[in-house]
Design a protein around this motif. Structure first.
Motif, short mmCIF file in Angstrom:
data_model
loop_
_atom_site.label_atom_id
_atom_site.label_comp_id
_atom_site.label_asym_id
_atom_site.label_seq_id
_atom_site.Cartn_x
_atom_site.Cartn_y
_atom_site.Cartn_z
N LYS A 42 0.56 -1.24 -0.18
CA LYS A 42 0.16 0.08 0.17
C LYS A 42 1.12 0.95 -0.07
N LYS A 43 0.20 2.12 -0.65
CA LYS A 43 1.54 3.45 -0.38
C LYS A 43 0.82 4.47 0.17
N LYS A 44 1.80 4.38 1.03
CA LYS A 44 2.08 5.87 1.65
C LYS A 44 1.75 6.91 1.61
#
Length: 71
Positions: A42-44
């Protein structure tokens, strides 16, 4: 002409090593390894921080230090 050295089949050596390791661990399945899909990371989204500003006290200390060295 120099005598030729022994040629080693690296794949055969690797397969024999893997089979030996499986045998020592007690694995009986000689089939292929199972491949699992890796979860997508997941992109932070980090909040952008403003860079810290130097205080006036730090600036004057730097100037005083520079003057002392120049003397």
């Amino acid at each position: 002409m120099a005598p030729a050295g022994q040629v080693v089949d690296l794949m055969a050596a690797l397969e024999a090593s893997v089979a030996d390791a499986r045998e020592r661990r007690g694995e009986t399945s000689g089939g292929e390894a199972t491949v699992h899909e890796m979860p997508t990371p997941k992109k932070k989204t980090a909040a952008r921080k403003t860079p810290a500003k130097k205080t006036a006290a730090k600036k004057t200390m730097a100037k005083k230090t520079a003057r002392k060295r120049a003397s």
